[in-house]
Every structure is written in structure tokens, then in C-alpha cells.
Design a protein around this motif. Structure first.
Motif, PDB file in Angstrom:
ATOM      1  N   SER A   1       8.374  -1.780 -10.458  1.00 15.53           N
ATOM      2  CA  SER A   1       8.103  -1.189 -11.765  1.00 15.53           C
ATOM      3  C   SER A   1       8.343   0.316 -11.699  1.00 15.53           C
ATOM      4  CB  SER A   1       6.652  -1.471 -12.192  1.00 15.53           C
ATOM      5  OG  SER A   1       6.373  -0.906 -13.446  1.00 15.53           O
ATOM      6  N   PRO A   2       9.624   0.733 -11.778  1.00 11.77           N
ATOM      7  CA  PRO A   2       9.945   2.163 -11.658  1.00 11.77           C
ATOM      8  C   PRO A   2       9.205   3.041 -12.650  1.00 11.77           C
ATOM      9  CG  PRO A   2      11.933   0.829 -11.539  1.00 11.77           C
ATOM     10  CD  PRO A   2      10.821  -0.095 -11.928  1.00 11.77           C
ATOM     11  N   SER A   3       8.935   2.530 -13.843  1.00  8.86           N
ATOM     12  CA  SER A   3       8.231   3.345 -14.841  1.00  8.86           C
ATOM     13  C   SER A   3       6.808   3.681 -14.393  1.00  8.86           C
ATOM     14  CB  SER A   3       8.183   2.610 -16.184  1.00  8.86           C
ATOM     15  OG  SER A   3       7.492   1.374 -16.050  1.00  8.86           O
ATOM     16  N   ASN A   4       6.268   2.870 -13.488  1.00  5.96           N
ATOM     17  CA  ASN A   4       4.941   3.125 -12.936  1.00  5.96           C
ATOM     18  C   ASN A   4       5.003   3.667 -11.505  1.00  5.96           C
ATOM     19  OD1 ASN A   4       3.376   2.125 -15.208  1.00  5.96           O
ATOM     20  ND2 ASN A   4       4.094   0.074 -14.611  1.00  5.96           N
ATOM     21  N   ASN A   5       6.171   4.151 -11.138  1.00 11.63           N
ATOM     22  CA  ASN A   5       6.387   4.692  -9.783  1.00 11.63           C
ATOM     23  C   ASN A   5       6.099   3.674  -8.690  1.00 11.63           C
ATOM     24  OD1 ASN A   5       7.260   7.302 -10.498  1.00 11.63           O
ATOM     25  ND2 ASN A   5       5.143   7.963 -10.846  1.00 11.63           N
ATOM     26  N   ILE A   6       6.389   2.412  -8.968  1.00  8.21           N
ATOM     27  CA  ILE A   6       6.260   1.359  -7.957  1.00  8.21           C
ATOM     28  C   ILE A   6       7.665   0.813  -7.696  1.00  8.21           C
ATOM     29  CG2 ILE A   6       5.236  -0.852  -7.347  1.00  8.21           C
ATOM     30  CD1 ILE A   6       3.029  -0.240  -9.408  1.00  8.21           C
ATOM     31  N   ASN A   7       8.195   1.154  -6.548  1.00  9.58           N
ATOM     32  CA  ASN A   7       9.579   0.793  -6.234  1.00  9.58           C
ATOM     33  C   ASN A   7       9.604  -0.164  -5.039  1.00  9.58           C
ATOM     34  OD1 ASN A   7      11.294   2.564  -8.097  1.00  9.58           O
ATOM     35  ND2 ASN A   7       9.888   4.068  -7.174  1.00  9.58           N
TER      36      ASN A   7
ATOM     37  N   ARG B   1       0.833  -1.207   0.000  1.00  8.54           N
ATOM     38  CA  ARG B   1       0.000   0.000   0.000  1.00  8.54           C
ATOM     39  C   ARG B   1       0.865   1.253   0.000  1.00  8.54           C
ATOM     40  NH1 ARG B   1      -2.627  -1.243   4.134  1.00  8.54           N
ATOM     41  NH2 ARG B   1      -4.221  -2.423   3.023  1.00  8.54           N
ATOM     42  N   SER B   2       1.943   1.224   0.763  1.00  8.64           N
ATOM     43  CA  SER B   2       2.850   2.381   0.790  1.00  8.64           C
ATOM     44  C   SER B   2       3.473   2.623  -0.576  1.00  8.64           C
ATOM     45  CB  SER B   2       3.947   2.152   1.830  1.00  8.64           C
ATOM     46  OG  SER B   2       3.407   2.077   3.132  1.00  8.64           O
ATOM     47  N   ALA B   3       3.858   1.537  -1.242  1.00 12.68           N
ATOM     48  CA  ALA B   3       4.478   1.678  -2.565  1.00 12.68           C
ATOM     49  C   ALA B   3       3.470   2.122  -3.615  1.00 12.68           C
ATOM     50  CB  ALA B   3       5.125   0.358  -2.970  1.00 12.68           C
ATOM     51  N   PHE B   4       2.262   1.573  -3.588  1.00  8.93           N
ATOM     52  CA  PHE B   4       1.257   1.869  -4.612  1.00  8.93           C
ATOM     53  C   PHE B   4       0.604   3.224  -4.399  1.00  8.93           C
ATOM     54  CE2 PHE B   4       1.673  -2.513  -5.677  1.00  8.93           C
ATOM     55  CZ  PHE B   4       1.162  -2.664  -6.957  1.00  8.93           C
ATOM     56  N   GLU B   5       0.179   3.497  -3.153  1.00 12.89           N
ATOM     57  CA  GLU B   5      -0.641   4.673  -2.908  1.00 12.89           C
ATOM     58  C   GLU B   5       0.178   5.940  -2.667  1.00 12.89           C
ATOM     59  OE1 GLU B   5      -3.230   3.718   0.322  1.00 12.89           O
ATOM     60  OE2 GLU B   5      -4.402   2.260  -0.840  1.00 12.89           O
ATOM     61  N   ARG B   6       1.394   5.803  -2.114  1.00  7.87           N
ATOM     62  CA  ARG B   6       2.169   6.985  -1.749  1.00  7.87           C
ATOM     63  C   ARG B   6       3.515   7.025  -2.458  1.00  7.87           C
ATOM     64  NH1 ARG B   6       1.170   4.798   3.096  1.00  7.87           N
ATOM     65  NH2 ARG B   6       3.356   4.921   3.774  1.00  7.87           N
ATOM     66  N   ASN B   7       3.765   6.077  -3.341  1.00 15.89           N
ATOM     67  CA  ASN B   7       5.026   6.018  -4.098  1.00 15.89           C
ATOM     68  C   ASN B   7       6.257   5.988  -3.193  1.00 15.89           C
ATOM     69  OD1 ASN B   7       3.326   8.286  -6.186  1.00 15.89           O
ATOM     70  ND2 ASN B   7       3.665   6.147  -6.679  1.00 15.89           N
ATOM     71  N   VAL B   8       6.120   5.319  -2.054  1.00 20.22           N
ATOM     72  CA  VAL B   8       7.243   5.166  -1.133  1.00 20.22           C
ATOM     73  C   VAL B   8       8.152   4.057  -1.654  1.00 20.22           C
ATOM     74  CG1 VAL B   8       7.913   4.569   1.230  1.00 20.22           C
ATOM     75  CG2 VAL B   8       5.855   5.942   0.823  1.00 20.22           C
ATOM     76  N   SER B   9       9.454   4.284  -1.610  1.00 19.72           N
ATOM     77  CA  SER B   9      10.418   3.277  -2.032  1.00 19.72           C
ATOM     78  C   SER B   9      10.591   2.244  -0.922  1.00 19.72           C
ATOM     79  CB  SER B   9      11.763   3.931  -2.345  1.00 19.72           C
ATOM     80  OG  SER B   9      12.737   2.953  -2.628  1.00 19.72           O
ATOM     81  N   VAL B  10      10.393   0.961  -1.264  1.00 22.84           N
ATOM     82  CA  VAL B  10      10.478  -0.131  -0.292  1.00 22.84           C
ATOM     83  C   VAL B  10      11.643  -1.040  -0.660  1.00 22.84           C
ATOM     84  CG1 VAL B  10       9.318  -2.130   0.720  1.00 22.84           C
ATOM     85  CG2 VAL B  10       7.995  -0.066   0.166  1.00 22.84           C
ATOM     86  N   CYS B  11      12.568  -1.226   0.260  1.00 18.11           N
ATOM     87  CA  CYS B  11      13.690  -2.148   0.072  1.00 18.11           C
ATOM     88  C   CYS B  11      13.658  -3.171   1.198  1.00 18.11           C
ATOM     89  CB  CYS B  11      15.019  -1.407   0.088  1.00 18.11           C
ATOM     90  SG  CYS B  11      15.252  -0.287  -1.303  1.00 18.11           S
ATOM     91  N   LEU B  12      13.623  -4.441   0.829  1.00 19.96           N
ATOM     92  CA  LEU B  12      13.538  -5.528   1.800  1.00 19.96           C
ATOM     93  C   LEU B  12      14.778  -6.407   1.676  1.00 19.96           C
ATOM     94  CD1 LEU B  12      11.896  -7.143   3.907  1.00 19.96           C
ATOM     95  CD2 LEU B  12      10.775  -8.315   1.997  1.00 19.96           C
ATOM     96  N   LEU B  13      15.560  -6.466   2.752  1.00 17.80           N
ATOM     97  CA  LEU B  13      16.791  -7.256   2.786  1.00 17.80           C
ATOM     98  C   LEU B  13      16.564  -8.448   3.710  1.00 17.80           C
ATOM     99  CD1 LEU B  13      19.756  -7.301   1.775  1.00 17.80           C
ATOM    100  CD2 LEU B  13      20.363  -6.027   3.855  1.00 17.80           C
TER     101      LEU B  13
END
Length: 505
Positions: free
Chosen positions: A394-400, A359-371
Motif C-alpha cells: 500500500s504505497p499510499s500508506n508508505n507500506i511497500n 515490521r520493517s515495512a510497517f515501522e520503518r517504511n523499508v521497501s521489501v521485495c520478495l522474489l
């Protein structure tokens, strides 16, 4: 020892007005009927009174047991921001690394976990309370011959010596445990250290997985490391030490005390917990501290819900709040990420955290990195979940959303079980830093005991104070994420063997 039901039966037998009545006692006269009715009503009231008295007595006895050992020097300040005057609080990020693991030049690291533990032990003058899943500070406990346990042996010797320095030590550990052959607890007990094993298997169908220290009622450690020699030399760990915060230490002590009283034989979880366990420090009212020269808001979280009074912020709620409040980035480093139940309700789907990340990535374009850690004992059932999450990138769709695996070279240490893994359990966003003790799957938040520390530092540090704790934790994540040990999920070998295959620079 008679049970409550036995005591109830005994009291009824001694006081019941019906004990001496027989069928031939009952008269057919109206007067006798009236007398009998009155007697019956009186008897009913007496029995009801006895039952109510027993319930009240048992409740009070249970509360007395739960509040045992609470003394004035363990009392939490009455106000959330009431601390001892002139306390110079500071915060230190601590880490340990497996031997032979090299980041190269100029890599920033936290303070050595071993040195931090040694320092805390040297500071102790009155008391230490330690919660740990298990103790295994010597290699013999796991039938291994390794000189890399020297640091663990040193820590064990330091603990053994504490009572001779008039330092009181209390330790709580878990039932069930993974350290079936450990001799540490017996050694500690023989040297005057108080030990309690908490049967979380019976209480919540979980384990005691929290890892923290409280020293002299003012210094605390919270982190991923168990009391295990491998945590010092064979496993990558991360934690935090806060010095000189009596308010925070007293608050953490309430969680320790809840474990301690539940370490009694046949203990049962109170509902609700007595008011003694309430906290004035939570997400709504964080403790305001000056940590290493930086204005900070801090609070401690806990799990499972059965061990949290209403005033305590639950561990899962704090994680979800941090994810939901992020505006720029969410960086997570955790040994195990599994959006399901693994133990009690095996394979029960549990997408609570995963949905929040998406939801954070889709709705607010927050970059999420999971290690996520990848080692010899990694459960292969995690792969479908990680691949599905990574496929959303999908960076082109602002989903990071990006997933990487942290793989530590085994080197010549492969004969030591449950090592060469990234055991970290933390998250850092543009708003908060969170350091916990739980892996990210359902059981750890629903039935297993854990704690977390949430730190928010809005103010920029002065030039003399260095980076904020959030900035330090973010730098550690960036170091790991961009290191040779972090492998993009798509590059992992098809057989998922988690073997480090890159050449060392």
C-alpha cells in the motif's frame, strides 16, 4: 563393540562388594552390624567412584573422537582479525543459468559457476573439503539422456584426478538423500577420496543441506549449488567465492569438521561442543578484510542450533539481524518461502521471518521485495502465504511489500526433473549482503545443516576497484526483478501452473 551401559554393568559386576554377600552372611551381633555398616559405606563410595570414572572416561573418549583429524594446518587464527600477512583477498559473485534463458543485451551477470569451480580445482595443491547435500554429476544417475551434463562430467573427472596430483579430498554428504542412484561417491571413493555420509535424519531429523568448498585452507565457495550437473546447465544458481582468506577458510573448516566427526557410525551431538569448535568470528566480532580493494566485515553463520557452539552466529539470527538493521530496502531471492514447518512438524506455523519483514515495512517504511521461484515442483501450499504478504502492499500508506514469482521457460528441457527453477538463496539490504544455502522455512533453520556468508562494506570502492559486493548483488536482484521472468503475483494464472507464458522479446 560393547555399549557404554554394557561396560558399566561389567565394571559393576567385577568391582561390587555386594557380589559375594548372601543373607546368611549377615551377623546379628552389634560388632557385625558395625562392620557391615562400614563395609556398606565403603562399597557405596567405590561404586560411586566407578560410576564417576566411567562418565569422565566416556566424555574424554567422545571429545577425542570429535577432535579427530584436527591438525595444525586446520587451526583457526587465535584472533578474529589475525590473518596471514600480505594476503590479497578478493570476492567474486558466481552464477549459473539454465540453457536457453536469455536476459537480452547488456544484462550484468556474475562469473560462471562452472568456470569458478574449475578455477578452484586448478588452484588446489594440498587439500579440498566439500560439503554438499548430494552428488549427481552425470545424467545417467537420474535415468536421463542429455548432453547438457557435459559440464558436470568434467567436474567429476577433475575431482577424480585430484589424488593423483597429491591433493587430499574429503567429502561429506547427507543421509537422507535425494540421489539414491548416484554413482559419483563410489567413483570418488575408488579414486582415493574420503567420503562420509552424515545421518542428519537420526541426529536432528533434518538433512545436510549446506553447499560449500574449502581449498588449500585459503579459498572458499558458498552458494546454492549442489554437486549436480543440473546446477551448471539446468538450474539458476548463485554463490560467492572468496580467494586468499586463511582466517575465513579456517573458520568454515570448523563447520566442515563438525560434519565430518558426526559422520561416524552411532555418533552423538556433543553438548556443549569442545572448545576446538569455538569461533572468534561472528556478528559481534566480524573478520575485517580488504576484499577486492574494499574494506569489509565478514562472518559465517550456521544451522541448526545443535551444531552451533555459543560463539557461532546462527543462520536465522543473522537473517533477522540483517532485516532489522535495514533502513532503505530489503531484497530477498529464495527458491522457497514458507512461514511454517514442512517436514517434521508438518504445517506448524512459523512466522519468524515474515513478522520481521512486516515490521520493517510497517515501522520503518523499508521497501521489501520478495522474489520466489515458481516451477513444476513448487508446493501449492505457499500461495496463501505469498498472497497475504503481497496484499499488504500500500504505497499510499508508505507500506511497500511486493512479491514476484520467477518463472524460467522449460523449452525442450521439460523431461529433466527438478530443473528450470531459481535456486538462489540470498538477501541484500542497504547495509549487508547475505548469501546462504537454506530455503526460508522453519525446518531449514531448526533441524537442517546450512551455512551463510554475511558481508558488510561501508566504504565506497575506489575508482579502480569496481562495485562493492553488495552493489553487485543488488544489481543482480534488480536485473532479475525487472526481467521478463519475474511475474507479479497478481498476474499469475489462477491455476498456478508456473508456466512461462510471456513471449520472448
Amino acid at each position: 563393540m560393547p555399549t557404554a551401559s554394557t561396560r558399566l554393568r561389567d565394571v559393576q559386576e567385577l568391582t561390587s562388594p555386594y557380589k559375594s554377600l548372601h543373607d546368611n552372611y549377615v551377623s546379628n551381633t552389634r560388632k557385625s552390624k558395625c562392620s557391615f555398616s562400614a563395609l556398606l559405606a565403603t562399597g557405596g563410595l567405590i561404586v560411586l567412584g566407578v560410576l564417576l570414572a566411567i562418565v569422565v572416561i566416556e566424555k574424554l573418549k567422545n571429545e577425542d573422537q570429535i577432535n579427530e583429524d584436527l591438525s595444525p594446518h586446520h587451526h583457526t587464527p587465535t584472533c578474529c582479525n589475525d590473518t596471514i600477512p600480505n594476503e590479497q583477498s578478493s570476492i567474486v559473485l558466481v552464477e549459473s543459468f539454465p540453457l536457453g534463458m536469455d536476459y537480452g543485451r547488456n544484462a550484468s551477470t556474475g562469473k560462471s559457476l562452472y568456470e569458478a569451480w574449475k578455477h578452484l580445482l586448478s588452484l588446489a595443491t594440498k587439500e579440498i573439503a566439500v560439503a554438499s547435500f548430494y552428488w549427481s554429476l552425470t545424467a545417467e544417475d537420474i535415468n536421463v539422456n542429455s548432453t547438457t551434463d557435459r559440464a558436470g562430467r568434467d567436474i567429476l573427472e577433475e575431482f577424480r584426478a585430484l589424488p593423483s596430483r597429491n591433493v587430499s579430498v574429503r567429502v561429506v554428504t547427507s543421509i537422507p538423500t535425494v540421489a539414491h542412484n548416484s554413482t559419483d561417491l563410489q567413483v570418488l571413493k575408488e579414486n582415493g577420496i574420503q567420503i562420509r555420509r552424515v545421518n542428519f535424519g537420526r541426529l536432528t531429523k533434518g538433512i545436510l543441506h549446506a553447499k560449500f568448498w574449502i581449498v588449500d585452507g585459503k579459498h572458499i565457495y558458498i552458494g546454492s549449488a549442489n554437486m549436480d550437473w543440473r546446477a551448471l546447465t539446468q538450474v539458476k544458481e548463485l554463490g560467492v567465492v572468496i580467494y586468499n582468506s586463511s582466517g575465513l577458510a579456517a573458520d568454515l573448516h570448523k563447520i566442515f569438521q563438525s560434519y565430518w566427526v558426526m559422520g561416524r557410525s552411532n555418533a552423538s551431538i556433543p553438548d556443549p561442543w569442545p572448545s576446538t569448535y569455538d569461533t572468534f568470528i561472528n556478528e559481534e566480532r566480524p573478520l575485517l578484510l580488504n576484499l577486492s580493494g574494499v574494506a569489509s566485515q565478514v562472518y559465517i553463520t550456521a544451522s541448526p542450533p545443535a551444531f552451533c557452539p555459543d560463539s557461532r552466529t546462527r543462520d536465522l539470527d543473522a537473517i533477522l539481524s540483517a532485516i532489522g538493521g535495514a533502513q532503505d530496502f530489503i531484497h530477498v531471492s529464495v527458491m522457497e518461502y514458507y512461514p511454517a514447518s514442512k517436514f517434521f512438524h508438518h504445517h506448524g506455523y512459523w512466522p519468524v521471518i515474515e513478522d520481521a519483514l512486516k515490521r520493517s515495512a510497517f515501522e520503518r517504511n523499508v521497501s521489501v521485495c520478495l522474489l520466489v521461484s515458481c516451477g513444476q515442483e513448487t508446493d501449492p501450499s505457499i500461495w496463501p502465504f505469498l498472497r497475504s504478504l503481497d496484499a499488504l502492499h500500500s504505497p499510499s500508506n508508505n507500506i511497500n511489500i511486493a512479491v514476484r514469482l520467477f518463472i524460467i521457460p522449460a523449452g525442450n528441457q521439460s523431461h529433466i526433473p527438478y530443473t528450470r527453477v531459481n535456486h538462489n538463496k540470498y538477501m541484500v539490504t542497504d547495509k549487508v549482503a547475505y548469501v546462504g544455502t537454506s530455503n526460508w522455512s522453519a525446518d531449514y533453520f531448526n533441524s537442517t545443516a546450512g551455512v551463510g556468508l554475511v558481508v558488510s562494506q561501508d566504504a565506497l570502492p575506489s575508482a579502480s576497484s569496481g562495485n562493492t559486493f553488495q552493489q553487485q548483488l543488488s544489481a543482480v536482484f534488480d536485473r532479475d526483478w525487472s526481467s521478463q521472468f519475474a511475474v507479479p503475483l497478481a498476474e499469475l494464472k489462477q491455476n498456478h501452473d508456473c508456466v512461462f507464458s510471456k513471449s520472448t522479446p
